[in-house]
Design a protein around this motif. Sequence first.
Motif, mmCIF file in Angstrom:
data_model
loop_
_atom_site.group_PDB
_atom_site.id
_atom_site.type_symbol
_atom_site.label_atom_id
_atom_site.label_comp_id
_atom_site.label_asym_id
_atom_site.label_seq_id
_atom_site.Cartn_x
_atom_site.Cartn_y
_atom_site.Cartn_z
ATOM 1 N N GLU A 198 3.082 -1.772 8.187
ATOM 2 C CA GLU A 198 2.626 -3.156 8.155
ATOM 3 C C GLU A 198 1.331 -3.360 8.943
ATOM 4 N N ASN A 199 0.976 -2.401 9.765
ATOM 5 C CA ASN A 199 -0.237 -2.520 10.581
ATOM 6 C C ASN A 199 -1.376 -1.653 10.055
ATOM 7 N N ILE A 200 -1.291 -1.273 8.792
ATOM 8 C CA ILE A 200 -2.362 -0.513 8.146
ATOM 9 C C ILE A 200 -2.748 -1.228 6.853
ATOM 10 N N HIS A 201 -4.015 -1.533 6.716
ATOM 11 C CA HIS A 201 -4.523 -2.133 5.484
ATOM 12 C C HIS A 201 -5.582 -1.200 4.902
ATOM 13 N N MET A 202 -5.309 -0.662 3.718
ATOM 14 C CA MET A 202 -6.268 0.223 3.067
ATOM 15 C C MET A 202 -7.126 -0.593 2.106
ATOM 16 N N VAL A 203 -8.415 -0.328 2.121
ATOM 17 C CA VAL A 203 -9.348 -1.014 1.221
ATOM 18 C C VAL A 203 -9.440 -0.193 -0.060
ATOM 19 N N MET B 233 0.837 -1.195 0.000
ATOM 20 C CA MET B 233 0.000 0.000 0.000
ATOM 21 C C MET B 233 0.866 1.237 0.000
ATOM 22 N N SER B 234 0.632 2.117 -0.935
ATOM 23 C CA SER B 234 1.355 3.380 -0.939
ATOM 24 C C SER B 234 0.516 4.445 -0.272
ATOM 25 N N THR B 235 1.196 5.459 0.255
ATOM 26 C CA THR B 235 0.500 6.525 0.966
ATOM 27 C C THR B 235 -0.534 7.200 0.087
ATOM 28 N N GLY B 236 -0.272 7.302 -1.195
ATOM 29 C CA GLY B 236 -1.171 8.001 -2.091
ATOM 30 C C GLY B 236 -2.311 7.158 -2.630
ATOM 31 N N SER B 237 -2.398 5.897 -2.229
ATOM 32 C CA SER B 237 -3.474 5.039 -2.708
ATOM 33 C C SER B 237 -4.829 5.638 -2.340
ATOM 34 N N ARG B 238 -5.789 5.449 -3.233
ATOM 35 C CA ARG B 238 -7.136 5.984 -2.980
ATOM 36 C C ARG B 238 -8.016 4.858 -2.444
#
Length: 346
Positions: free
Chosen positions: A33-38, A1-6
Amino acid sequence: MSTGSRPLALPPNVSHDAFSRFISACEVIVGRENIHMVTSKEDLADGSYCEPPKTHDPHHVVEQDYFVASAVMNPRSVSEVQELVQLANEYRIPLWPTSIGRNSGYGGAALRLRGSVVIDLGKHMNRVLEVNVDAAYAVVEPGVTFAGLHEYLVKNGLREKLWIDISDVGGGSVMGNTLERGVGYTPYGDHWMMHCGMEVILPSGELLRTSMGALPQNPRTSVHPIHQDAGNKYWQLFPFGFGPYNDGLFSQSNLEIVTKIGMWLMPNPGGFQAYQISLPRDEDIHQAVDIIQPLRLQMIIQNVLTLRHILLDAAMLGSKTNYTSDTEKPLNEAELDAITKNLNLG
């Protein structure tokens, strides 16, 4: 996941730029590693009872992505939870905390505001912090299950001294079931009545310890965070002695995130005898309740009682096709009577 992911769904009234800055700040707190973006529907798997999804409603009756999270975060400590709450205030991000998420009767861990950030307390914060044999209590984190607490007692040679109550399923959270006012079957089966002392994070990010926990064990002389202070030695013994008893504010509410809870355990009574009484007709229940009420009021019967309809057991023992060829219509009284006779139940 990149910071800029929408994300698939942004929180209400939050721009993508603000959300990206929020995620970047969260990475500093809990680690990437402890952040999962949907980010897409492909991220949405309904999972199973043992591995329920935290991203969406696993029992969705509308579209799968209707109640969907923007991201799921797994804090590792109380201080990280505090920092996340404070950061969410700064960016006006709605949070949805959950522990295990296995209470399917309430829809699992499903959020109720599209785009919320789910705070999953069960992945890392899953320790039994203390078991006191003499005073018969335990202090647990959100991710401790009934099975996990039982295993702790067995591993530490305490099973013959202390029992835990359980509410049907051992995979559920001790804390979560207590805050949802769940019940079990022993004299200690009303879990809310058997809790004593909570540590909560308020919406401001401040930490609060309820009951005797509000009184420090020792005068504060250090600068370390309050949650690292030893709890008052009476914290899990008596809920009413110091300050207001405000625990009810933190049961089934959105006023806090609970990070610790004390639970009274049951001294081993030496054994038990279970009873099941079958009543042949629905109308018999009225008389049964009239008989039971004075016995409960006088504490002659100390356990929590459960009244079950035949269809609860029938559903456990087979599908509808086991009992009728017409699966489109509700079962009639004659079919219910046939099921009770077939299963030898009331």
